[in-house]
Design a protein around this motif. Sequence first.
Motif, mmCIF file in Angstrom:
data_model
loop_
_atom_site.group_PDB
_atom_site.id
_atom_site.type_symbol
_atom_site.label_atom_id
_atom_site.label_comp_id
_atom_site.label_asym_id
_atom_site.label_seq_id
_atom_site.Cartn_x
_atom_site.Cartn_y
_atom_site.Cartn_z
ATOM 1 N N GLY A 149 -2.749 0.819 -3.070
ATOM 2 C CA GLY A 149 -3.408 1.246 -4.300
ATOM 3 C C GLY A 149 -3.869 2.687 -4.224
ATOM 4 N N ALA A 150 -4.372 3.109 -3.061
ATOM 5 C CA ALA A 150 -4.810 4.499 -2.899
ATOM 6 C C ALA A 150 -3.636 5.457 -3.068
ATOM 7 C CB ALA A 150 -5.456 4.678 -1.524
ATOM 8 N N GLN A 151 -2.480 5.112 -2.500
ATOM 9 C CA GLN A 151 -1.294 5.958 -2.647
ATOM 10 C C GLN A 151 -0.777 5.964 -4.077
ATOM 11 O OE1 GLN A 151 0.882 3.905 0.479
ATOM 12 N NE2 GLN A 151 0.902 5.765 1.733
ATOM 13 N N ALA A 152 -0.907 4.853 -4.769
ATOM 14 C CA ALA A 152 -0.413 4.752 -6.145
ATOM 15 C C ALA A 152 -1.094 5.744 -7.070
ATOM 16 C CB ALA A 152 -0.619 3.326 -6.676
ATOM 17 N N ARG A 153 -2.358 6.015 -6.830
ATOM 18 C CA ARG A 153 -3.088 6.910 -7.728
ATOM 19 C C ARG A 153 -2.562 8.340 -7.686
ATOM 20 N NH1 ARG A 153 -7.200 3.127 -6.701
ATOM 21 N NH2 ARG A 153 -7.819 4.040 -4.699
ATOM 22 N N SER A 154 -1.866 8.708 -6.605
ATOM 23 C CA SER A 154 -1.255 10.030 -6.510
ATOM 24 C C SER A 154 0.224 10.005 -6.851
ATOM 25 C CB SER A 154 -1.430 10.592 -5.092
ATOM 26 O OG SER A 154 -0.664 11.754 -4.892
ATOM 27 N N ASP A 185 -4.464 -0.335 -15.325
ATOM 28 C CA ASP A 185 -4.498 1.102 -15.090
ATOM 29 C C ASP A 185 -4.622 1.394 -13.593
ATOM 30 O OD1 ASP A 185 -4.282 1.906 -17.740
ATOM 31 O OD2 ASP A 185 -6.447 1.824 -18.075
ATOM 32 N N LEU A 186 -4.237 2.608 -13.215
ATOM 33 C CA LEU A 186 -4.297 2.998 -11.814
ATOM 34 C C LEU A 186 -5.715 2.944 -11.256
ATOM 35 C CD1 LEU A 186 -1.779 5.979 -11.835
ATOM 36 C CD2 LEU A 186 -1.520 3.833 -10.592
ATOM 37 N N ASP A 187 -6.697 3.279 -12.095
ATOM 38 C CA ASP A 187 -8.067 3.303 -11.578
ATOM 39 C C ASP A 187 -8.644 1.903 -11.367
ATOM 40 O OD1 ASP A 187 -8.546 2.525 -14.191
ATOM 41 O OD2 ASP A 187 -9.570 4.376 -14.766
ATOM 42 N N GLU A 188 -7.907 0.864 -11.744
ATOM 43 C CA GLU A 188 -8.346 -0.508 -11.488
ATOM 44 C C GLU A 188 -7.876 -1.025 -10.128
ATOM 45 O OE1 GLU A 188 -8.119 -3.272 -14.992
ATOM 46 O OE2 GLU A 188 -6.966 -1.626 -15.858
ATOM 47 N N LEU A 189 -7.053 -0.263 -9.429
ATOM 48 C CA LEU A 189 -6.518 -0.711 -8.149
ATOM 49 C C LEU A 189 -7.528 -0.517 -7.027
ATOM 50 C CD1 LEU A 189 -2.918 0.831 -8.293
ATOM 51 C CD2 LEU A 189 -3.571 -1.523 -8.765
ATOM 52 N N ALA A 190 -7.561 -1.479 -6.123
ATOM 53 C CA ALA A 190 -8.312 -1.310 -4.882
ATOM 54 C C ALA A 190 -7.470 -0.483 -3.920
ATOM 55 C CB ALA A 190 -8.634 -2.673 -4.271
ATOM 56 N N ASP A 191 -8.128 0.251 -3.025
ATOM 57 C CA ASP A 191 -7.401 1.127 -2.106
ATOM 58 C C ASP A 191 -6.381 0.371 -1.263
ATOM 59 O OD1 ASP A 191 -8.786 3.278 -3.045
ATOM 60 O OD2 ASP A 191 -10.059 3.531 -1.272
ATOM 61 N N ASP A 192 -6.684 -0.884 -0.899
ATOM 62 C CA ASP A 192 -5.793 -1.621 -0.008
ATOM 63 C C ASP A 192 -4.858 -2.571 -0.733
ATOM 64 O OD1 ASP A 192 -7.724 -3.403 -0.814
ATOM 65 O OD2 ASP A 192 -8.099 -4.232 1.187
ATOM 66 N N ASP A 193 -4.761 -2.486 -2.053
ATOM 67 C CA ASP A 193 -3.774 -3.290 -2.773
ATOM 68 C C ASP A 193 -2.367 -2.925 -2.298
ATOM 69 O OD1 ASP A 193 -5.415 -4.874 -4.347
ATOM 70 O OD2 ASP A 193 -5.482 -3.452 -6.010
ATOM 71 N N MET A 194 -1.428 -3.870 -2.401
ATOM 72 C CA MET A 194 -0.041 -3.641 -1.993
ATOM 73 C C MET A 194 0.850 -3.658 -3.236
ATOM 74 S SD MET A 194 2.310 -2.989 0.154
ATOM 75 C CE MET A 194 1.332 -3.033 1.656
ATOM 76 N N GLY A 242 4.293 -13.761 -11.165
ATOM 77 C CA GLY A 242 2.890 -14.030 -11.435
ATOM 78 C C GLY A 242 1.965 -12.936 -10.948
ATOM 79 N N LEU A 243 2.443 -11.677 -10.993
ATOM 80 C CA LEU A 243 1.650 -10.542 -10.519
ATOM 81 C C LEU A 243 1.376 -9.574 -11.658
ATOM 82 C CD1 LEU A 243 3.515 -9.730 -7.174
ATOM 83 C CD2 LEU A 243 1.281 -10.833 -7.427
ATOM 84 N N PRO A 244 0.261 -8.820 -11.609
ATOM 85 C CA PRO A 244 0.013 -7.786 -12.620
ATOM 86 C C PRO A 244 0.959 -6.614 -12.432
ATOM 87 C CG PRO A 244 -1.708 -7.755 -10.951
ATOM 88 C CD PRO A 244 -0.855 -8.950 -10.649
ATOM 89 N N LEU A 245 1.155 -5.872 -13.517
ATOM 90 C CA LEU A 245 2.031 -4.706 -13.537
ATOM 91 C C LEU A 245 1.189 -3.456 -13.733
ATOM 92 C CD1 LEU A 245 4.945 -3.484 -13.751
ATOM 93 C CD2 LEU A 245 4.792 -3.928 -16.219
ATOM 94 N N ILE A 246 1.512 -2.391 -13.004
ATOM 95 C CA ILE A 246 0.767 -1.143 -13.119
ATOM 96 C C ILE A 246 1.299 -0.325 -14.290
ATOM 97 C CG2 ILE A 246 0.221 1.049 -11.977
ATOM 98 C CD1 ILE A 246 0.326 -0.424 -9.330
ATOM 99 N N ASP A 247 0.395 0.274 -15.050
ATOM 100 C CA ASP A 247 0.763 1.132 -16.179
ATOM 101 C C ASP A 247 1.077 2.522 -15.641
ATOM 102 O OD1 ASP A 247 1.179 2.233 -18.634
ATOM 103 O OD2 ASP A 247 -0.844 1.888 -19.410
#
Length: 353
Positions: free
Chosen positions: A195-200, A49-58, A120-125
């Motif tokens: 990750g911070a940008q992804a949440r918006s 989920d988006l809320d699991e991302l760290a702000d500096d994730d790429m 081998g990377l996670p996928l965002i919902d």
Amino acid sequence: MSRQIGLEDLDDIARGAAILGAGGGGDPYLGRLLAENAIRRHGPVTLVDLDELADDDMVLPVAIMGAPTVIVEKPPAGTEFGTAVRALSASLPREATHIACLEAGGLNSMIPIATAAGCGLPLIDGDGMGRAFPELQMVLFTLDGIASTPMAMADDKGNTVVLNTIDNPWSERLARSATVDMGCAAAICLYPHTGAQARSALVPRTLSLAATLGELVRTNSQGDTATALAEHLGGQVLMKGRVSDVSRRTVAGFARGTAVLSGLEEYDGASMTLEFQNEPLVAIRAGAVVASVPDLICVLDLDSGEPITTEAMRYGFRVSVVMLPCHDRWRTPEGLELVGPGYFGYDHQYVAP
């Protein structure tokens, strides 16, 4: 909360994503085959989920660009998407931590699953549109001021292109030209963001929604799926009819055309015209526009409820046409300027249902 996407999940996700793709986003069957092959080779994909991302994730969104009519005849090999991810990663100051869907669509929601498995990377919902649109700049990233470049492209021959452009419309323009030279289909990786940008900039939980919609169609195959779908998402059934004519052509990397429907059941005697550019853009009944972009215009098989993409529509098909509401941000003045009817050359004003 994160979960795993396995082989048993793909059928429902592909079917539901094809509905959210509103007739575009590529063939769900091809997408499911690519995802199945990748998961068999590399194992399940972690969906976060988006809320699991760290702000500096790429985060790196991936998709296939081109004309759906061509992609059906020349399916991707599957390796192009990992190549595009690696090419873009080489242009970035840090390694990617997550893959994302650029748009919702039968093929373009499956390709990120296959890419995430292979890398081998996670996928965002989530995804960048909440539906499918035909051009690269038509994403929430553009509304947030996020640049589409650096952008990487790769084809099945081994060619790789990395673009740096002055704005997102120029990315569409130059990438479309390259896609035509690549055979009207290319793997793309673009809009690198944090990750911070992804949440918006990402519409949340679209893959989970796709799975829910796919299950609805599968379990409601003997009922009125169009009505059930409209009720579930706050839309409306626009037409039930038979396809009496389809005019389709591939122009500048797009599938453009019209489909004419003759009414059935309670719509007997009525007719509807659908105008499309990869996705249906406008539905016209009795000379009046009854639905248009940015809302979703979805075509379903009248009997089974299975979604029908624009490239698959044929004379004689019995179909239901359903309008589903778009993401709220597309109904703002900024959103309508980017993806509203005026952008595509129509002179009617968008009216929210």
